[in-house]
Design an enzyme around this catalytic site. Structure first.
Site, PDB file in Angstrom:
ATOM      1  N   GLY A   1       0.833  -1.200   0.000  1.00  0.00           N
ATOM      2  CA  GLY A   1       0.000   0.000   0.000  1.00  0.00           C
ATOM      3  C   GLY A   1       0.865   1.247   0.000  1.00  0.00           C
ATOM      4  CB  CYS A   2       0.296   4.586   1.433  1.00  0.00           C
ATOM      5  SG  CYS A   2      -1.159   4.968   0.463  1.00  0.00           S
ATOM      6  CB  SER A   3       3.885   1.460   4.165  1.00  0.00           C
ATOM      7  OG  SER A   3       3.090   2.256   5.007  1.00  0.00           O
TER       8      SER A   3
ATOM      9  CB  SER B   1       4.148   3.969  -1.965  1.00  0.00           C
ATOM     10  OG  SER B   1       4.416   3.868  -3.342  1.00  0.00           O
TER      11      SER B   1
END
Ligand code: CO8
Length: 383
Positions: free
Chosen positions: A165-167, A344
């Site tokens: 995901g965004c990480s 990300s």
């Protein structure tokens, strides 16, 4: 600059020596987005008038530019193309079909960001021995997009894709810096080509405003090899905790399931935004404070907090919880107004665009958060 590990093996100090950004030139302002959405809502309501009157289908309400700015801090987003998005009967981007012999779209974005990062680091692409393509979605299942990028760059070693995901980018920084630290890799390139416009639901006013497209690139190598200004990676911390509050059910088993190929809402980005807000703010604040505590540091030691760019109010709140006071201007850079949430790429974008003016010895922390849930923090020291 290496030291012995407890088992006598060499350990190297990893550093970020270059970053690069590609942002597509086309822009959609909140006002344009709302105009096209409201046009779509009116068209939809007219098309389904009978079902709406019978209570079988819910009428779509209008979106509002004031709401979007107030709720998120976003004023506009960059997109790979506006084509298709403004068509009320379509409402998703139209990309041309590429042959298998052409670079895929993610690779094309990655090459642009990578060129800038490599130039800043003074590293030739042929010196790279690890490429990680870290993003919230991949254009295809295989061959890995990163391996295509490796080939297009003429890089050596190996490559792999990573989806957290965004990480994704910060988890990739942890993986690459650990490899550099223990000597298995010398120079790594992390690229995060985020085509968020391909997987948000433009026909849902709850989320149609959140995302924008961008790609970031990060070059990591041994600090002793750095040719210019760089940041030492003091440490990284990653954490995950399962949640369905941000979900996308599109996947390779789609064809095999009943109704799988239908135009279903859950095949795009779906989130419980309010819940995410409430749960992630304490999670991320505690994560950052825990990371600093493990390093024997107080938050006051940080001169910059480069947070994931999801929501301005959320970042202001995390900044306050971590610092114990209102963040000073520039301390928690906010790029949402111009770029929206680039998944990300967001926290790296903030780092790339707002690390000027830091002096040797100054500390800063990159922290991403998002789907999973996932959190990743990287503690940096300006060398
Ligand atoms: N215009 C007007 N009104 C609206 C709109 C709109 N566009 N949208 C919603 N409303 C209405 C709602 O219907 C609701 O009405 P009512 O009160 O009558 O029910 C009211 O406005 C308030 O709605 P919300 O409670 O949803 O509004 P919030 O104040 O909570 O703001 C946000 C919504 C901005 C989404 C906010 O909740 C938020 O930012 N939450 C956190 C989101 C987040 O951080 N997510 C994590 C990052 S995303 C991520 O990790 C993705 C990874 C995968 C990438 C995917 C790429 C595509």
């Amino acid at each position: 600059m290496w030291k012995q590990s407890s088992k006598g093996r060499a350990m190297y100090q990893p550093a970020i020596t270059g970053t690069g950004v590609f942002v597509p030139p086309e822009v959609i302002t909140n006002e344009e987005l709302v105009e096209s959405y409201n046009w779509h809502a009116d068209w939809f309501n007219a098309e389904h008038a009978a079902e709406i009157a019978a209570g079988k289908v819910e009428a779509k309400e209008h979106s509002s530019a004031e709401f979007i700015f107030k709720a998120s801090g976003i004023m506009q987003r960059h997109v790979l193309t506006r084509d298709g998005l403004m068509d009320p009967e379509r409402m998703y981007p139209r990309f041309r079909q590429r042959s298998d012999d052409e670079p895929c779209l993610m690779a094309e974005m990655a090459l642009k960001a990578a060129a800038e990062a490599l130039a800043k680091a003074g590293v030739a692409a042929t010196e790279i021995d690890l490429v990680i393509c870290a993003a919230s979605n991949m254009e295809r299942a295989y061959p890995a997009v990163s391996i295509e990028i490796q080939k297009l760059l003429g890089a050596k070693g190996f490559a792999f894709d990573m989806m957290v995901g965004c990480s994704s980018a910060t988890v990739a920084v942890q993986a690459a810096s650990d490899m550099i630290r223990n000597g298995s890799v010398r120079k790594a390139l992390i690229v995060s080509p985020e085509i968020t416009t391909g997987h948000i639901e433009w026909r849902d006013r709850d989320c149609h405003f959140i995302f924008g497209d961008a790609c970031t690139a990060v070059v990591l190598e041994r600090a002793e090899a750095a040719q210019g200004p760089h940041f030492l990676i003091r440490s990284c911390r990653c954490a995950t905790e399962f949640s369905n509050n941000i979900r996308n059910n599109n996947g390779f088993l789609r064809r095999n399931r009943p109704d799988g190929m239908a135009d279903r809402r859950d095949m795009q980005f779906v989130q419980e935004g309010r819940r995410v807000f409430k749960e992630v703010v304490p999670l991320v604040s505690a994560h950052i404070l825990g990371h600093l505590h493990d390093e024997g540091l107080e938050a006051a030691a940080l001169s910059r907090l480069w947070l994931h760019q999801a929501n301005k109010a959320m970042n202001d709140m995390i900044g306050r919880r971590v610092l114990g006071r209102d963040p000073r201007p520039g301390e928690t850079p906010n790029l949402l107004q111009e770029y929206a949430n680039t998944s990300s790429a967001g926290a790296i974008l903030a780092f790339d665009m707002s690390s000027d003016g830091m002096e040797p010895g100054d500390l800063g922390l990159i922290c991403s958060y998002g789907a999973g849930y996932s959190v990743g923090s990287v503690l940096l020291e300006r060398a």
